[in-house]
Scaffold this motif. Structure first.
Motif, PDB file in Angstrom:
ATOM      1  N   LEU A 216       3.768 -10.007  22.412  1.00  0.00           N
ATOM      2  CA  LEU A 216       3.828  -8.734  23.137  1.00  0.00           C
ATOM      3  C   LEU A 216       2.556  -8.535  23.960  1.00  0.00           C
ATOM      4  O   LEU A 216       2.608  -8.106  25.110  1.00  0.00           O
ATOM      5  N   SER A 217       1.416  -8.860  23.368  1.00  0.00           N
ATOM      6  CA  SER A 217       0.175  -8.727  24.123  1.00  0.00           C
ATOM      7  C   SER A 217       0.164  -9.684  25.307  1.00  0.00           C
ATOM      8  O   SER A 217      -0.339  -9.360  26.378  1.00  0.00           O
ATOM      9  N   PHE A 218       0.735 -10.871  25.097  1.00  0.00           N
ATOM     10  CA  PHE A 218       0.786 -11.848  26.183  1.00  0.00           C
ATOM     11  C   PHE A 218       1.581 -11.294  27.359  1.00  0.00           C
ATOM     12  O   PHE A 218       1.201 -11.458  28.520  1.00  0.00           O
ATOM     13  N   ILE A 219       2.664 -10.608  27.040  1.00  0.00           N
ATOM     14  CA  ILE A 219       3.489 -10.032  28.105  1.00  0.00           C
ATOM     15  C   ILE A 219       2.836  -8.778  28.674  1.00  0.00           C
ATOM     16  O   ILE A 219       3.231  -8.292  29.726  1.00  0.00           O
ATOM     17  N   GLY A 220       1.805  -8.259  27.995  1.00  0.00           N
ATOM     18  CA  GLY A 220       1.107  -7.092  28.521  1.00  0.00           C
ATOM     19  C   GLY A 220       1.574  -5.798  27.874  1.00  0.00           C
ATOM     20  O   GLY A 220       1.342  -4.723  28.406  1.00  0.00           O
ATOM     21  N   LEU A 221       2.243  -5.906  26.737  1.00  0.00           N
ATOM     22  CA  LEU A 221       2.742  -4.701  26.081  1.00  0.00           C
ATOM     23  C   LEU A 221       1.991  -4.418  24.795  1.00  0.00           C
ATOM     24  O   LEU A 221       2.447  -3.660  23.956  1.00  0.00           O
ATOM     25  N   GLY A 222       0.831  -5.054  24.606  1.00  0.00           N
ATOM     26  CA  GLY A 222       0.111  -4.860  23.354  1.00  0.00           C
ATOM     27  C   GLY A 222      -1.300  -4.346  23.582  1.00  0.00           C
ATOM     28  O   GLY A 222      -1.494  -3.291  24.177  1.00  0.00           O
ATOM     29  N   ALA A 223      -2.246  -5.141  23.095  1.00  0.00           N
ATOM     30  CA  ALA A 223      -3.640  -4.716  23.099  1.00  0.00           C
ATOM     31  C   ALA A 223      -4.126  -4.338  24.495  1.00  0.00           C
ATOM     32  O   ALA A 223      -3.733  -4.913  25.495  1.00  0.00           O
ATOM     33  N   GLN A 224      -4.983  -3.321  24.538  1.00  0.00           N
ATOM     34  CA  GLN A 224      -5.566  -2.870  25.799  1.00  0.00           C
ATOM     35  C   GLN A 224      -7.001  -3.376  25.916  1.00  0.00           C
ATOM     36  O   GLN A 224      -7.706  -3.489  24.909  1.00  0.00           O
ATOM     37  N   GLN A 225      -7.438  -3.635  27.112  1.00  0.00           N
ATOM     38  CA  GLN A 225      -8.829  -4.000  27.337  1.00  0.00           C
ATOM     39  C   GLN A 225      -9.723  -2.836  26.906  1.00  0.00           C
ATOM     40  O   GLN A 225      -9.316  -1.696  27.037  1.00  0.00           O
ATOM     41  N   PRO A 226     -10.930  -3.085  26.441  1.00  0.00           N
ATOM     42  CA  PRO A 226     -11.537  -4.403  26.260  1.00  0.00           C
ATOM     43  C   PRO A 226     -11.308  -4.995  24.876  1.00  0.00           C
ATOM     44  O   PRO A 226     -11.983  -5.957  24.542  1.00  0.00           O
ATOM     45  N   THR A 227     -10.367  -4.426  24.075  1.00  0.00           N
ATOM     46  CA  THR A 227     -10.112  -4.972  22.751  1.00  0.00           C
ATOM     47  C   THR A 227      -9.879  -6.482  22.828  1.00  0.00           C
ATOM     48  O   THR A 227      -9.081  -6.938  23.644  1.00  0.00           O
ATOM     49  N   ALA A 228     -10.587  -7.220  21.975  1.00  0.00           N
ATOM     50  CA  ALA A 228     -10.366  -8.658  21.942  1.00  0.00           C
ATOM     51  C   ALA A 228      -9.093  -8.930  21.166  1.00  0.00           C
ATOM     52  O   ALA A 228      -8.993  -8.558  20.003  1.00  0.00           O
ATOM     53  N   GLU A 229      -8.111  -9.511  21.817  1.00  0.00           N
ATOM     54  CA  GLU A 229      -6.856  -9.841  21.146  1.00  0.00           C
ATOM     55  C   GLU A 229      -6.418 -11.195  21.683  1.00  0.00           C
ATOM     56  O   GLU A 229      -6.453 -11.430  22.892  1.00  0.00           O
ATOM     57  N   TRP A 230      -5.993 -12.084  20.800  1.00  0.00           N
ATOM     58  CA  TRP A 230      -5.747 -13.458  21.204  1.00  0.00           C
ATOM     59  C   TRP A 230      -4.634 -13.607  22.242  1.00  0.00           C
ATOM     60  O   TRP A 230      -4.776 -14.335  23.226  1.00  0.00           O
ATOM     61  N   GLY A 231      -3.519 -12.916  22.009  1.00  0.00           N
ATOM     62  CA  GLY A 231      -2.403 -13.039  22.952  1.00  0.00           C
ATOM     63  C   GLY A 231      -2.799 -12.568  24.340  1.00  0.00           C
ATOM     64  O   GLY A 231      -2.481 -13.199  25.346  1.00  0.00           O
ATOM     65  N   ALA A 232      -3.519 -11.452  24.398  1.00  0.00           N
ATOM     66  CA  ALA A 232      -3.959 -10.922  25.686  1.00  0.00           C
ATOM     67  C   ALA A 232      -4.942 -11.890  26.346  1.00  0.00           C
ATOM     68  O   ALA A 232      -4.946 -12.052  27.571  1.00  0.00           O
ATOM     69  N   MET A 233      -5.767 -12.549  25.529  1.00  0.00           N
ATOM     70  CA  MET A 233      -6.724 -13.494  26.100  1.00  0.00           C
ATOM     71  C   MET A 233      -6.001 -14.698  26.710  1.00  0.00           C
ATOM     72  O   MET A 233      -6.346 -15.171  27.793  1.00  0.00           O
ATOM     73  N   VAL A 234      -4.980 -15.204  26.001  1.00  0.00           N
ATOM     74  CA  VAL A 234      -4.204 -16.314  26.558  1.00  0.00           C
ATOM     75  C   VAL A 234      -3.565 -15.864  27.870  1.00  0.00           C
ATOM     76  O   VAL A 234      -3.540 -16.596  28.861  1.00  0.00           O
TER      77      VAL A 234
END
Lengths: 520, 288, 338
Positions: B224-242
């Motif tokens: 979900l974070s990878f698709i942009g529906l999860g963690a918000q910046q600047p929170t470090a989250e692995w899916g968002a980082m990928v």
């Protein structure tokens, strides 16, 4: 059992081997009479009366003609207009009646001539459909065909930029026979969303969604273009577009982030064109709600931001800091206007004056521009220095637009490009208090004096007088810190070096003059 | 090696026996311990502030100073990967805790109640189960607005029906046991029966399932974070980082590689442990 | 338990699913912030234009009427019009569905091709090194984020080696075959265009491998555990006592019986793959349903999201029905029990 395992590894090996043999790229350059453009995503619709996106205009602009078009002077694109379908025009004393004479020799792709009826049809269709593009023509009251080659517009009130708006993509002249494809009174919208019915040099021949749009020449176009075919390939990944351009599979790669472009600058056979553009990036500060409704806080924010850091660090220097709302290169731009620079001390002082500190404010953005996130992170770091916490809020662009419209943000980031070459596109959209929300005044700025100045400027026809109004209005809005004016970016277009004749026009981003380009 | 009382759980000999019997489970446990240590001691392990930006040193390759390189605003990726364990592990545990608690309660109740109540509940679950789970979670997360918390809620909701089924199956089996029957006969309240008799006995399969589920939950949340529906910046989250690293894939390989590896190892740890537990607790597949 | 009973049960479920799915997706889509009229009118549209758009879309009607309208047109096969593409959702789905089926089928082929031997080996050599290796592979598969694996493969096979393309379904140098099944591997062969077939094959390898690898673990686990169960059954022991060779026992008896429950698994796996394709399709820009639904979610295009969910859920129930029936055909024991 052993044999079983051996067989397995053998088949795995075969698979790898097969993959190797399928090696797909032959490194062959594209044929000389075919232009291949790499696009990031499909246009949503090709209907000129619906689409508001340059991404679709790449296809529609060359497929249709308009009454007027942008001039080309010495191989340079100009923001002045000249006749395209129209040979000449005249305007009445009161600036309310515009009469256009159509020229000879313009034909739709089915061979029928472009006549006054087609012009009337296209504008009536545009206005009746009431979609985004129609909002550039708020004052057209009547449009009629005087004779076969003469068409007359009657305006309800003088609208100074009227002539310029006729060069818009939305002002495209459509073949009236398109109504044969009408379904359930949709003005053939379903059909035109996937097909073109224009008199431009190229028409869409086929469109395989997510893959490829093929355009071929209009057989009845006055001059024969150098290309037999223009292919627009949808290549979603920026890195893939870059590699395909390097490999010669593409002639033009659109929308590459600056990092990819800087990697391309050394690539062989690729040239990166770079021009100043009217595409600006700015921050909307909520003038109506929350801490930023306080002008001193807005001023503090304006002082707190590291403009050069953003331009050098995030855009790798490929942009210029804005000076007020009207970008450099457009008339009305004021070189003497006040411009902020990074000054955290001043910012702190202003904040103390306002007696504000420790507040948390939101930064609203979406993922469609990859620069918005690093800009936000910089804003966050900069404002933390003066004691303001910033919460990053990323939404789907659709949601972001909705929140913008309802004013549910403190700071939001946005890009803006003008639809026609007139300061109206900046001043009247951004500051007129009747346009609060998404439709333009996204800071929810209100100032009666400014309203008067810019509304007058839209009515009067004397350019000097208009410019004076716009200059005065600019001073006020900069003084009141309605927005943060970040930067005006350079338009960068990497192309194979054998592509010739491309004319850059700041009004026509992502639009290529494919009728007059060639390859050697 | 820790040596406690002979034969105790922490007895060195016993531990070694378990490791030899099920080396994969040991690897899994080790992975989870490592991640948990990162979670607990992130500020001490991470060499840099995970949110400190430095526009001058953006997209730097891995070096001694920055073992995993830096990102597009010059933040230290190693520190962000370490801190990222907090988001991922936290969300994984929370999802499973929520869906397991609610799901097993409903399931046990449904199985025990039987009759029409059971039928209605199970039909509702059937309907929920025929939704494509990831798409359902995506739609929910989009509706709630993107945040790690909402992503967690969305995934937890989607996982509930699985636990309902599991717990109901257990309850149905246990309902026929003499001691439960006896309790029913003596007029004990249904909730009391669920609490006292059914849940404790249904626990083993639920523990196995939930351990495996933590891995799945971590994967889904990162998706979900990878698709942009999860963690918000600047929170470090692995899916968002990928996800952000994706645009730098061809030139800065390290950017998406390390956060993704962290997801794999963490989810892998829970899956290995879950597999091992299942072998231990399920007599049918226990080694002869 | 007769066929008719199973079919009737499933059809009732189908009805419930359609009602449930439409209500839930409708509710979700109305929770989603974002005014569809505003979205369609474009950024710079004036409030008047937005209002007239709202009337045209029927958004000014009360919610329950909007829902009834939706279900009414749904019954006529009309899934509404996509906000993003401006085309009927049903048309869009028909266009993108074959690409997803093709991808899922090739991925299933990969995962079965590797998963069945791995699972069998794992069960037969239980707790030996081969079992550990096979379990490691299967846990890796289950624990790998598909979106990340896809990126790594692109990095390697496209970025470094330049062997395989990174996105799309067909190369620029070949023309698309005429639409027959919508599955390019089949359509190119039907058209007799070998170059296009090769291009289609080279495009599907990486995404199908990504999807298949993630699913490999599921297949291996399933085969392993059902094989283990069968190996402990009485008849296998009897056969062993009767002096049949190991090989005869494994391939003659055990494997066949272990595969029966796997049929269920295959059917369900195909369903999972169809949905699981969402992430893989996103990474490889594979123009299928998954990609379509992700883009729709980003655009808050709720007619499209609802259309996809309804169709996917119905497909899921139908796949289940097929699986049940196949299962009953294959395993006479179950048929007689009911």
């Amino acid at each position: 059992m052993k044999t079983r395992v051996q067989k397995l590894s053998a088949s795995a090996g075969l698979a790898v081997l097969a993959a190797g043999m399928l090696s797909y790229s032959a490194l062959a350059a594209t044929p000389q009479d075919v232009l291949v453009i790499g696009k990031a995503e499909d246009p949503r619709t090709l209907d000129p009366a619906v689409t508001m996106s340059n991404n679709a205009w790449s296809v529609t602009y060359p497929a249709y003609q308009r009454l007027v078009t942008y001039k080309v002077e010495n191989g340079q694109g100009s923001t002045e207009v000249q006749g395209e379908l129209a040979d000449s025009w005249e305007v009445s004393e009161d600036n309310l009646t515009w009469t256009f004479e159509l020229g000879e020799g313009h034909h739709f792709a089915d061979g029928s001539p472009v006549d006054a009826d087609a012009v009337v049809f296209s504008f009536e269709r545009l206005l009746e459909m009431e979609q985004g593009p129609s909002s550039a023509y708020p004052s057209i009251e009547m449009i009629e065909a005087v004779d076969e080659d003469t068409v007359r517009f009657t305006l309800s009130e003088p609208f100074a930029p009227f002539l310029y708006t006729l060069a818009n993509n939305g002002a495209a002249i459509i073949n009236p026979t398109v109504m044969d494809h009408e379904k359930d009174g949709d003005y053939a919208q379903a059909y035109l969303s996937e097909h073109t019915m224009g008199s431009g040099a190229f028409q869409v021949e086929s469109w395989e969604k997510g893959q490829l749009i093929v355009m071929t020449p209009n057989p009845h176009f006055a001059e024969e273009p150098a290309f037999k075919k223009v292919e627009i390939r949808i290549v979603k990944e920026a890195s893939a577009r870059r590699l395909q351009l390097e490999n010669g599979d593409l002639d033009i790669a659109e929308h590459l982030p600056v990092d990819q472009i800087s990697a391309l600058q050394e690539a062989e056979g690729v040239e990166v064109g770079e021009w100043p553009s009217f595409s600006v990036t700015y921050l909307y500060l909520n003038n109506e709600r929350g801490p930023l409704a306080n002008e001193a806080v807005r001023e503090a924010v304006s002082y707190a931001l590291d403009y050069n850091g953003i331009i050098d660090g995030i855009l790798l220097g490929n942009a210029t800091q804005m000076r007020g709302p009207i970008p450099q290169g457009m008339w009305g731009h004021d070189e003497e206007l006040m411009q902020y620079s990074y000054d955290p001390e001043q910012a702190k002082e202003r904040l103390e004056e306002a007696d504000v500190g420790g507040e948390t404010i939101s930064y609203l953005y979406a993922s469609n521009d990859p620069n918005w996130e690093p800009i936000g992170l910089t804003v966050q770091a900069n404002l933390a220095q003066i004691g303001l916490n910033v919460e990053m809020q990323q939404y789907a662009y659709a949601t972001m637009r909705d929140r913008l419209d309802r004013g549910e943000f403190d700071i939001a980031v946005g890009n803006w490009t003008p639809d026609f070459s007139d300061p109206y596109m900046f001043m009247n959209y951004w500051f007129d208090s009747s346009r609060h929300g998404l439709s333009g005044n996204r800071s929810f700025y209100t100032n009666e004096k400014v309203d008067d100045l810019i509304r007058d400027a839209a009515r009067i026809s004397d350019q000097e007088e208009r410019e004076a109004n716009y200059r005065e209005a600019q001073k006020i809005v900069v003084e009141e810190d309605a927005y943060v004016y970040l930067f005006q970016r350079n338009y960068m277009l990497p192309m194979r070096d054998n592509v010739e004749g491309y004319v850059y026009n700041p009004m026509l981003l992502d639009i290529y003059n494919i009728a007059t380009m060639s390859k050697n | 090696m820790i040596s406690v009382r002979k034969g105790g759980l922490l007895d060195g000999g016993y531990l070694w026996y378990q490791v030899r019997r099920s080396p994969l489970m040991a690897v899994g446990t080790l992975l989870i311990l490592t991640v948990l240590i990162c979670t607990a001691f992130a500020p001490w392990i991470a060499p840099h502030d995970p949110n400190a930006i430095n526009l001058v040193n953006r997209l730097a390759p891995p070096s001694f100073e920055h073992p995993f390189g830096t990102d597009e605003v010059g933040r230290d990726l190693f520190s962000r990967v370490i801190y990222g364990s907090r988001a991922s592990v936290g969300i994984g545990l929370a999802i499973v805790a929520i869906s397991m608690t609610i799901g097993s309660a409903i399931g046990a109740f449904s199985g025990l109640a039987g009759g029409r109540t059971d039928t209605v509940i199970m039909r509702v679950m059937d309907v929920l189960l025929s939704f494509p789970p990831l798409v359902m979670a995506m739609a929910l997360a989009a509706a709630l607005g993107p945040s790690l918390f909402n992503a967690m809620l969305a995934i937890a909701v989607v996982r509930i029906p699985f636990y309902v089924r599991l717990a109901r199956g257990q309850a149905l089996g246990l309902r026929e046991r003499p001691y439960v029957r006896a309790a029913v006969t003596f007029g004990a309240r249904p909730l009391g029966i669920v609490q006292r008799h059914i849940l404790p006995n249904a626990l083993a399969p639920i523990i196995v399932q939930s351990t495996l589920d933590i891995g799945l939950a971590i994967l889904t949340a990162s998706a979900l974070s990878f698709i942009g529906l999860g963690a918000q910046q600047p929170t470090a989250e692995w899916g968002a980082m990928v996800s952000t690293g994706r645009q730098f894939l061809l030139d800065q390989w390290w950017y998406p590689t390390f956060p993704g590896l962290a997801i794999l190892l963490t989810a892998g740890g829970f899956n290995l442990l879950g597999d091992g537990l299942r072998d231990l607790l399920d007599p049918k597949t226990r080694a002869r | 338990m007769s066929f008719l009973y199973v079919i009737r049960r499933r059809l009732i479920l189908l009805l419930l699913v359609v009602i449930g799915v439409t209500i839930i997706t409708f509710a979700i889509s109305h929770m989603i912030p974002g005014d569809p009229a505003r979205l369609m009118a474009g950024d710079r549209a004036t409030p008047e234009i937005v209002q007239s758009m709202r009337t045209r879309l029927g958004l000014d009607q009360p919610l329950h009427l909007q829902y009834l309208n939706y279900v009414g047109s749904l019954l006529q096969g009309d899934l509404g019009t996509s906000i993003r593409t401006g085309r009927p959702v049903a048309d869009d789905l028909v266009r993108f569905f074959p690409a997803t089926i093709e991808l899922a089928a090739v991925a299933l082929f990969f995962s079965v091709l590797a998963g069945v031997p791995l699972g069998v080996a794992s069960a037969v050599y239980r707790n030996r090194w081969i079992d550990q290796v096979s379990r490691t592979i299967s846990v890796t598969g289950i624990s790998t984020p598909a979106f990340w694996l896809g990126l790594l493969l692109i990095m390697l096979f496209y970025g470094r080696l330049d062997w395989l393309p990174s996105s799309g379904r067909l190369g620029g140098d070949v023309t698309a075959p005429p639409f027959v099944t919508g599955m390019l591997l089949i359509d190119t062969l039907l058209a007799g265009d070998l170059a296009a077939f090769r291009s289609a094959l080279s495009h599907i390898l990486l995404p199908a491998f990504t999807l298949g690898f993630v699913h490999l673990g599921v297949v291996t686990r399933q085969i392993r555990s059902s094989m283990l169960e069968v190996l402990q059954e009485d008849y296998v022991r009897t056969a062993k006592a009767g002096g049949l060779s190991r090989r005869q026992i494994i391939f003659g008896h055990a494997l066949r019986n272990a595969l029966i429950p796997s049929v269920t698994m295959l059917g369900l796996a195909f369903g999972d793959l169809l949905y699981g394709a969402v992430l893989t399709e996103t990474v490889f820009a594979w123009p299928g349903m998954g990609n379509y639904v992700v883009q729709s979610i980003h655009a808050l295009d709720f007619p499209a999201i609802m259309g996809f969910t309804v169709v996917a859920s119905i497909a899921y129930v139908l796949i289940n029905l097929l699986v049940d029936l196949t299962y009953m055909l294959l395993d006479p024991q179950i048929r007689s029990v009911g």
